[in-house]
Design a protein around this motif. Structure first.
Motif, PDB file in Angstrom:
ATOM      1  N   ASP A 151       0.814  -1.207   0.000  1.00  0.00           N
ATOM      2  CA  ASP A 151       0.000   0.000   0.000  1.00  0.00           C
ATOM      3  C   ASP A 151       0.855   1.267   0.000  1.00  0.00           C
ATOM      4  O   ASP A 151       0.492   2.284  -0.607  1.00  0.00           O
ATOM      5  CB  ASP A 151      -0.939  -0.004   1.211  1.00  0.00           C
ATOM      6  N   ALA A 152       2.017   1.226   0.680  1.00  0.00           N
ATOM      7  CA  ALA A 152       2.894   2.398   0.708  1.00  0.00           C
ATOM      8  C   ALA A 152       3.417   2.735  -0.683  1.00  0.00           C
ATOM      9  O   ALA A 152       3.475   3.909  -1.084  1.00  0.00           O
ATOM     10  CB  ALA A 152       4.055   2.168   1.670  1.00  0.00           C
ATOM     11  N   PHE A 153       3.771   1.701  -1.435  1.00  0.00           N
ATOM     12  CA  PHE A 153       4.272   1.930  -2.793  1.00  0.00           C
ATOM     13  C   PHE A 153       3.178   2.526  -3.686  1.00  0.00           C
ATOM     14  O   PHE A 153       3.415   3.473  -4.451  1.00  0.00           O
ATOM     15  CB  PHE A 153       4.790   0.615  -3.370  1.00  0.00           C
ATOM     16  N   ILE A 154       1.966   1.992  -3.589  1.00  0.00           N
ATOM     17  CA  ILE A 154       0.856   2.494  -4.411  1.00  0.00           C
ATOM     18  C   ILE A 154       0.499   3.924  -4.031  1.00  0.00           C
ATOM     19  O   ILE A 154       0.220   4.773  -4.889  1.00  0.00           O
ATOM     20  CB  ILE A 154      -0.358   1.556  -4.270  1.00  0.00           C
ATOM     21  N   ILE A 155       0.559   4.239  -2.737  1.00  0.00           N
ATOM     22  CA  ILE A 155       0.247   5.599  -2.294  1.00  0.00           C
ATOM     23  C   ILE A 155       1.266   6.590  -2.825  1.00  0.00           C
ATOM     24  O   ILE A 155       0.927   7.703  -3.261  1.00  0.00           O
ATOM     25  CB  ILE A 155       0.169   5.634  -0.757  1.00  0.00           C
ATOM     26  N   ASN A 156       2.532   6.218  -2.814  1.00  0.00           N
ATOM     27  CA  ASN A 156       3.563   7.116  -3.341  1.00  0.00           C
ATOM     28  C   ASN A 156       3.376   7.379  -4.830  1.00  0.00           C
ATOM     29  O   ASN A 156       3.577   8.495  -5.318  1.00  0.00           O
ATOM     30  CB  ASN A 156       4.941   6.533  -3.072  1.00  0.00           C
ATOM     31  N   VAL A 157       2.972   6.341  -5.567  1.00  0.00           N
ATOM     32  CA  VAL A 157       2.737   6.519  -6.997  1.00  0.00           C
ATOM     33  C   VAL A 157       1.563   7.466  -7.239  1.00  0.00           C
ATOM     34  O   VAL A 157       1.606   8.353  -8.101  1.00  0.00           O
ATOM     35  CB  VAL A 157       2.495   5.156  -7.676  1.00  0.00           C
ATOM     36  N   LEU A 158       0.491   7.298  -6.484  1.00  0.00           N
ATOM     37  CA  LEU A 158      -0.680   8.168  -6.648  1.00  0.00           C
ATOM     38  C   LEU A 158      -0.380   9.606  -6.250  1.00  0.00           C
ATOM     39  O   LEU A 158      -0.901  10.557  -6.853  1.00  0.00           O
ATOM     40  CB  LEU A 158      -1.857   7.624  -5.817  1.00  0.00           C
ATOM     41  N   LYS A 159       0.470   9.795  -5.229  1.00  0.00           N
ATOM     42  CA  LYS A 159       0.823  11.154  -4.824  1.00  0.00           C
ATOM     43  C   LYS A 159       1.680  11.856  -5.861  1.00  0.00           C
ATOM     44  O   LYS A 159       1.637  13.086  -5.982  1.00  0.00           O
ATOM     45  CB  LYS A 159       1.550  11.119  -3.485  1.00  0.00           C
ATOM     46  N   SER A 160       2.459  11.084  -6.604  1.00  0.00           N
ATOM     47  CA  SER A 160       3.309  11.693  -7.628  1.00  0.00           C
ATOM     48  C   SER A 160       2.532  12.126  -8.864  1.00  0.00           C
ATOM     49  O   SER A 160       3.030  12.929  -9.659  1.00  0.00           O
ATOM     50  CB  SER A 160       4.407  10.702  -8.041  1.00  0.00           C
ATOM     51  N   TYR A 173      -4.001  10.971  -5.513  1.00  0.00           N
ATOM     52  CA  TYR A 173      -4.229  10.394  -4.187  1.00  0.00           C
ATOM     53  C   TYR A 173      -5.200  11.259  -3.378  1.00  0.00           C
ATOM     54  O   TYR A 173      -6.092  10.735  -2.694  1.00  0.00           O
ATOM     55  CB  TYR A 173      -2.904  10.259  -3.452  1.00  0.00           C
ATOM     56  N   THR A 174      -5.055  12.570  -3.479  1.00  0.00           N
ATOM     57  CA  THR A 174      -5.966  13.468  -2.757  1.00  0.00           C
ATOM     58  C   THR A 174      -7.382  13.351  -3.278  1.00  0.00           C
ATOM     59  O   THR A 174      -8.354  13.354  -2.505  1.00  0.00           O
ATOM     60  CB  THR A 174      -5.482  14.913  -2.879  1.00  0.00           C
ATOM     61  N   ILE A 175      -7.512  13.239  -4.606  1.00  0.00           N
ATOM     62  CA  ILE A 175      -8.851  13.109  -5.191  1.00  0.00           C
ATOM     63  C   ILE A 175      -9.509  11.809  -4.751  1.00  0.00           C
ATOM     64  O   ILE A 175     -10.688  11.790  -4.356  1.00  0.00           O
ATOM     65  CB  ILE A 175      -8.758  13.197  -6.718  1.00  0.00           C
ATOM     66  N   LEU A 176      -8.753  10.703  -4.806  1.00  0.00           N
ATOM     67  CA  LEU A 176      -9.327   9.399  -4.432  1.00  0.00           C
ATOM     68  C   LEU A 176      -9.685   9.345  -2.952  1.00  0.00           C
ATOM     69  O   LEU A 176     -10.758   8.856  -2.579  1.00  0.00           O
ATOM     70  CB  LEU A 176      -8.344   8.287  -4.783  1.00  0.00           C
ATOM     71  N   THR A 177      -8.784   9.851  -2.103  1.00  0.00           N
ATOM     72  CA  THR A 177      -9.106   9.855  -0.671  1.00  0.00           C
ATOM     73  C   THR A 177     -10.274  10.790  -0.368  1.00  0.00           C
ATOM     74  O   THR A 177     -11.076  10.519   0.531  1.00  0.00           O
ATOM     75  CB  THR A 177      -7.869  10.284   0.130  1.00  0.00           C
ATOM     76  N   GLY A 178     -10.352  11.914  -1.135  1.00  0.00           N
ATOM     77  CA  GLY A 178     -11.489  12.809  -0.950  1.00  0.00           C
ATOM     78  C   GLY A 178     -12.804  12.148  -1.323  1.00  0.00           C
ATOM     79  O   GLY A 178     -13.797  12.253  -0.592  1.00  0.00           O
ATOM     80  N   LEU A 179     -12.815  11.447  -2.463  1.00  0.00           N
ATOM     81  CA  LEU A 179     -14.032  10.739  -2.870  1.00  0.00           C
ATOM     82  C   LEU A 179     -14.398   9.651  -1.871  1.00  0.00           C
ATOM     83  O   LEU A 179     -15.582   9.466  -1.535  1.00  0.00           O
ATOM     84  CB  LEU A 179     -13.839  10.136  -4.262  1.00  0.00           C
ATOM     85  N   LEU A 180     -13.383   8.932  -1.396  1.00  0.00           N
ATOM     86  CA  LEU A 180     -13.656   7.884  -0.416  1.00  0.00           C
ATOM     87  C   LEU A 180     -14.203   8.465   0.880  1.00  0.00           C
ATOM     88  O   LEU A 180     -15.159   7.933   1.471  1.00  0.00           O
ATOM     89  CB  LEU A 180     -12.378   7.088  -0.144  1.00  0.00           C
ATOM     90  N   SER A 181     -13.602   9.576   1.324  1.00  0.00           N
ATOM     91  CA  SER A 181     -14.086  10.207   2.553  1.00  0.00           C
ATOM     92  C   SER A 181     -15.504  10.730   2.389  1.00  0.00           C
ATOM     93  O   SER A 181     -16.344  10.581   3.288  1.00  0.00           O
ATOM     94  CB  SER A 181     -13.151  11.348   2.949  1.00  0.00           C
TER      95      SER A 181
END
Length: 475
Positions: A151-160, A173-181
């Motif tokens: 999960d750490a590797f995937i999160i870093n890729v999404l943040k980039s 990553y911000t968009i996906l976490t925002g939609l999930l939240s």
């Protein structure tokens, strides 16, 4: 304390450790112990639910029962795995499979709790079992990624991966976490709104339309507050969304004008109580009973079972016939024809008495019979009465009344007329005189025509003779 503090922390479960557990006796025993705990707790949960099985329930108790039924097995499995892990560690063995079982049981509790909430929030039929299984599979994939550390590797890729938005930049990553939240907070808000709606519907001292209005207002406010509260939680500045404010306003003013009109009209018809559940309406030549009032349309169900979805805007901008606006009872009538020799007061009294004996016919105002008119074959009578429960239909009631009238008329000797025609046949003498007069007139007309044609024929013969003589002299 170290045992409980490290109980739910992520461990390094590499492939080497898993392979080593298969090559040792303690590893195989631990794996067998995990399988036995799973089977034992599953059987125990089934036994408990079977003994506590009751009849059909609804509302809050139904949700609690469904939630307990879903999480009972993983809760028992978690408790048994923690106890077994403590005893296994006390014997000096290193735990691997028991640690995995504890984490899996905890994650299973979370997954089943989320699915139970979604099952309570989303209406029946929309959240199918297939969608539930798909969501559960996604959550289990997330658990595996978390457990393995991917999960750490995937999160870093999404943040980039950054998306420019005006002068600001937002990562994927911000968009996906925002939609999930937003989804999680909205689901929780809908769940709370559902609980409040069940409470409001149980308050009998409030009008039903008022309860529906309050329910829709509470649900709308909770969803709006949930969305506005969820976005800042993940670091999304609400001022960034102002770029879309103008476009959204234009869209509501042009493309979504009808939807907004129906939504507002829904609140209007509920607040002024012009339409209520169970009312008999006629809209665009369709007659039915109101079975459901939503934010966008009203459901009308006819006596034959057909359902019409009428937009709320139609009830504001057009004429709607509400036969149940001031009262539930409806007036209907039946026409009966009797012979001219009938005792009319007796027939009218029989019709009124028959209708008054029916339970569905209102006693006040009482049924009454009337003389409508004199027809070719009989006298037309009409029976009028009010029906207390028109939602149950009229065909069965009309049939019962007409059948009872037929029986009483037969007992009293009252005749039902039928169309009659009178045919007159002339005698032989008159027939011969008419025929002789007709023949004489025809013969006289023939003689007149013959006399008028004789001079013209003679002149034509003379002209022919002179022409023949002239031709002979020329020769």
């Amino acid at each position: 304390m170290s045992f409980f503090s490290n109980l739910f922390t992520r461990q390094e479960f590499t492939a080497r450790l898993v392979e080593r557990s298969f090559n040792t006796t303690s590893g195989l025993l631990e794996l067998a112990l995990c399988a036995g705990l799973m089977l034992l707790t599953f059987w125990l949960s089934r036994l408990i639910m079977r003994r506590r099985h009751q009849g059909d329930i609804s509302g809050k108790r139904q949700f609690i029962r469904h939630l307990i039924q879903r999480i009972l097995w993983p809760v028992l499995l978690l408790l048994a795995a923690v106890a077994a892990m403590y005893l296994w560690k006390a014997t000096g063995h290193r735990e691997l499979w028991l640690q995995l079982l504890v984490m899996a049981a905890r994650w299973m509790i979370a997954i089943r709790f989320v699915l139970a909430v979604l099952h309570a929030v989303i209406p029946n039929g929309r959240f199918s079992s297939q969608l539930e299984r798909s969501l559960a599979a996604v959550l289990w994939v997330v658990f595996v990624l978390w457990l393995t550390g991917l999960d750490a590797f995937i999160i870093n890729v999404l943040k980039s991966m950054v998306i420019p938005l005006g002068s600001s930049k937002i990562s994927v990553y911000t968009i996906l976490t925002g939609l999930l939240s937003v989804c999680v907070v909205v689901v929780v808000a809908l769940w709370v709104a559902q609980l409040l709606d069940n409470r409001l519907m149980q308050v009998q001292r409030l009008d039903l339309n008022l309860r529906l209005v309050l329910s829709k207002i509470v649900k709308t406010l909770l969803v709006t507050i949930a969305v506005l509260a969820a976005l800042p939680m993940v670091g999304i500045d609400l001022t960034v969304l102002s770029v879309f404010g103008g476009a959204l306003g234009v869209g509501l003013g042009i493309g979504l004008q009808k939807i907004a009109s129906n939504y507002i009209s829904g609140f209007i018809i509920l607040s002024d109580r012009s339409i209520r559940l169970g009312d008999r309406l006629t809209v665009n030549d369709f007659t039915g009973y109101v079975t459901k009032i939503t934010s966008r349309f009203v459901v009308l169900r006819s006596a034959g079972g057909a359902e019409a979805l009428v937009p709320n805007d139609n009830f504001i901008s057009s004429t709607v016939i509400n036969e149940s606006y001031t009262g539930k009872s409806l007036w209907t009538s039946l026409d009966v024809q009797v012979a001219y020799a009938t005792d009319l007061p007796q027939a009218l009294d029989i019709m009124t008495t028959v209708a008054a004996r029916q339970e569905r016919v209102a006693a006040d105002p009482a049924p009454n019979s009337f003389l409508v008119g004199f027809a070719d074959s009989g006298i037309n009578l009409r029976l009028g009465f009010w029906v207390n429960d028109p939602e149950n239909g009229f065909l069965g009631l009309n049939s019962a009344i007409l059948l009872d009238i037929w029986r009483r008329f037969n007992e009293e000797g009252i005749e039902f007329p039928f169309p009659q025609r009178e045919v007159r046949i002339l005698n032989d003498a008159e027939d011969n005189n008419v025929a002789a007069a007709s023949l004489q007139a025809a013969a006289q007309l023939t003689r007149q025509n013959t006399r008028s044609n004789e001079p013209a024929s003679a002149g034509a013969d003379a002209v022919d003779s002179s022409e023949q003589d002239g031709g002979a002299n020329d020769k």
